[in-house]
Design a protein around this motif. Sequence first.
Motif, PDB file in Angstrom:
ATOM      1  N   THR B  84       0.687  -1.436   0.096  1.00 34.46           N
ATOM      2  CA  THR B  84       0.134  -0.323  -0.544  1.00 34.46           C
ATOM      3  C   THR B  84       0.960   1.251  -0.395  1.00 34.46           C
ATOM      4  OG1 THR B  84      -1.899  -1.310   1.265  1.00 34.46           O
ATOM      5  CG2 THR B  84      -1.829   1.470   0.813  1.00 34.46           C
ATOM      6  N   ASP B  87       2.239   1.684  -3.697  1.00 34.55           N
ATOM      7  CA  ASP B  87       2.139   2.427  -4.233  1.00 34.55           C
ATOM      8  C   ASP B  87       0.874   3.459  -3.992  1.00 34.55           C
ATOM      9  OD1 ASP B  87       1.687  -0.310  -5.463  1.00 34.55           O
ATOM     10  OD2 ASP B  87      -0.042  -1.492  -4.857  1.00 34.55           O
ATOM     11  N   GLY B  88       0.909   3.934  -3.037  1.00 29.71           N
ATOM     12  CA  GLY B  88       0.303   5.011  -2.257  1.00 29.71           C
ATOM     13  C   GLY B  88      -0.988   5.093  -1.396  1.00 29.71           C
ATOM     14  N   LEU B  89      -1.047   6.421  -0.709  1.00 27.85           N
ATOM     15  CA  LEU B  89      -2.090   6.049  -0.104  1.00 27.85           C
ATOM     16  C   LEU B  89      -3.856   6.248  -0.634  1.00 27.85           C
ATOM     17  CD1 LEU B  89      -1.144   7.567   3.494  1.00 27.85           C
ATOM     18  CD2 LEU B  89      -0.307   4.906   2.609  1.00 27.85           C
ATOM     19  N   ASP B  90      -3.645   6.536  -1.634  1.00 24.02           N
ATOM     20  CA  ASP B  90      -4.959   7.617  -2.377  1.00 24.02           C
ATOM     21  C   ASP B  90      -5.294   5.871  -3.042  1.00 24.02           C
ATOM     22  OD1 ASP B  90      -3.648  10.231  -2.010  1.00 24.02           O
ATOM     23  OD2 ASP B  90      -3.896  11.303  -4.170  1.00 24.02           O
ATOM     24  N   LEU B  91      -4.798   5.619  -3.480  1.00 28.12           N
ATOM     25  CA  LEU B  91      -5.322   4.205  -4.139  1.00 28.12           C
ATOM     26  C   LEU B  91      -5.750   3.090  -3.479  1.00 28.12           C
ATOM     27  CD1 LEU B  91      -6.070   3.061  -6.723  1.00 28.12           C
ATOM     28  CD2 LEU B  91      -3.993   1.876  -7.449  1.00 28.12           C
ATOM     29  N   ASN B  92      -5.284   3.252  -2.550  1.00 24.62           N
ATOM     30  CA  ASN B  92      -5.788   2.267  -1.735  1.00 24.62           C
ATOM     31  C   ASN B  92      -6.452   2.122  -0.190  1.00 24.62           C
ATOM     32  OD1 ASN B  92      -4.323  -0.718  -2.419  1.00 24.62           O
ATOM     33  ND2 ASN B  92      -2.578   1.078  -2.636  1.00 24.62           N
ATOM     34  N   LEU B  93      -6.583   3.480   0.276  1.00 29.09           N
ATOM     35  CA  LEU B  93      -7.309   3.566   1.828  1.00 29.09           C
ATOM     36  C   LEU B  93      -8.412   4.563   1.054  1.00 29.09           C
ATOM     37  CD1 LEU B  93      -4.500   5.191   3.966  1.00 29.09           C
ATOM     38  CD2 LEU B  93      -5.354   3.013   3.617  1.00 29.09           C
ATOM     39  N   HIS B  94      -8.197   5.369  -0.486  1.00 27.93           N
ATOM     40  CA  HIS B  94      -9.303   6.169  -0.869  1.00 27.93           C
ATOM     41  C   HIS B  94     -10.206   6.115  -2.075  1.00 27.93           C
ATOM     42  CE1 HIS B  94      -8.457   8.510   2.906  1.00 27.93           C
ATOM     43  NE2 HIS B  94      -7.241   8.750   2.849  1.00 27.93           N
ATOM     44  N   GLY B  95      -9.495   4.928  -2.744  1.00 25.42           N
ATOM     45  CA  GLY B  95     -10.424   4.574  -3.417  1.00 25.42           C
ATOM     46  C   GLY B  95     -10.159   5.536  -4.833  1.00 25.42           C
ATOM     47  N   GLU B  96      -9.233   6.501  -5.042  1.00 21.83           N
ATOM     48  CA  GLU B  96      -9.361   7.310  -6.388  1.00 21.83           C
ATOM     49  C   GLU B  96      -7.868   7.955  -6.159  1.00 21.83           C
ATOM     50  OE1 GLU B  96     -11.931  11.394  -6.405  1.00 21.83           O
ATOM     51  OE2 GLU B  96     -11.827  10.383  -4.572  1.00 21.83           O
TER      52      GLU B  96
END
Lengths: 320, 99
Positions: B84, B87-96
């Motif tokens: 995570t 890959d970056g927190l945006d994609l994995n935690l916020h789906g965007e």
Amino acid sequence: MNMKNLVKFGGRFTAAAIVLIAAATPVLAQTAPAAPPPKLDSGDTAWMLSSTALVLLMTVPGLALFYGGMVRKKNVLATAMQSFAITCLVTVLWAVIGYSLAFDAGNAVIGGLAKLMLNGVGKDTLSGTIPETVFMTFQMTFAIITPALITGAFADRMKFSAMMLFIGLWSLVVYSPICHWVWGGGFLMKSGVLDFAGGTVVHINSGVAGLVCALVLGKRIGYREESAGSASTPARRSPQTARPAWRWRSLRLRRRRPRSLGCSASGCSSASRASLASYPVRSQGSSPSRRRRASSFPAVLSQSAPRPASAAGGQRPSSS
Amino acid sequence: MLGYDDSLDAFGVHGVGGTIGAILTGVFAAQAVGGTKGMLEGNTAQVGVQAYGVAVTIVYCAIVTFILLKIVDVIVGLRVDAETERDGLDLNLHGETVP
């Protein structure tokens, strides 16, 4: 003659400035109220309302954009969202119990619970020369920005859920007591410690907490090995996060005091609920399932088409 | 140099800045403005009082923050997993993601 006028004007200006500063000082929470019973002052109130708006602006959108702009592109939204979520969370906590712990008389170490749920904070109660509701809201903006400043220390690597839990606890267990010590009549205030705008309460507090966070969480993956340069593009979505918060605040400013306070608190609580509702339920499963969920969001559809779980580990959407 | 990774320099900016500012308050405090004399007006003790306030704040904040972090670590875990984070927190935690 011109020179004389100039000197005269300068003298008047300085005198006016001193009077202004002196007038503003009693509302800075540091100075004890004057001997005669304080009277509501419309000028002080107007200035404090403006200051409240300015300090709130420092967090949303100020800090959200500032921190969001300093992290890599893949973490921009998460970082901006931390400031916004903290604004919602601390607003509610402050109204429910934080304000009471910080500014109710209590003892030298912690405030009491007499102002729980803003009990007794009505439209006629004063704090110095301003309504207590304004004072409470002004202090709330400091309670918001202090934990929001910490997020800079653990950006890029802390779980959102852990962040919310930690900040909620920190706000009540660290911020409120220290605020009480220094501004709310606690033992530091009694021993004469001066803090006009948050040197100890806000900055040392958030800085030291940030240091501890950085030490406990450890370094980011690839620290000092790969570029941690910021996203060079402006964080386009961040302003959207700030807009709802501002709508509540401007409502507050437009309406009358008691009602407005409700607006501010209920706005933030509804935003918290909305955030929770839209927060994707995170499965503890393997990464392919997470990736499938992530790619079902429209924003990422263009970048990563859904693919079988077996192939998911191989490719990743470019995100750095 | 000190080996800690404070991503956006929260301690360097606020911790150090706050400490210096709070101690210098004891130097520059003016009776005309805040009601208390500072060192420049002859009240040297105020610097000591400020340092006392700074020390208390640092010690309390550091200890309790550490305890809270340990509690949160036990309940939900502090860090995202390595993938995570890569890959970056945006994609994995916020789906965007930021386009």
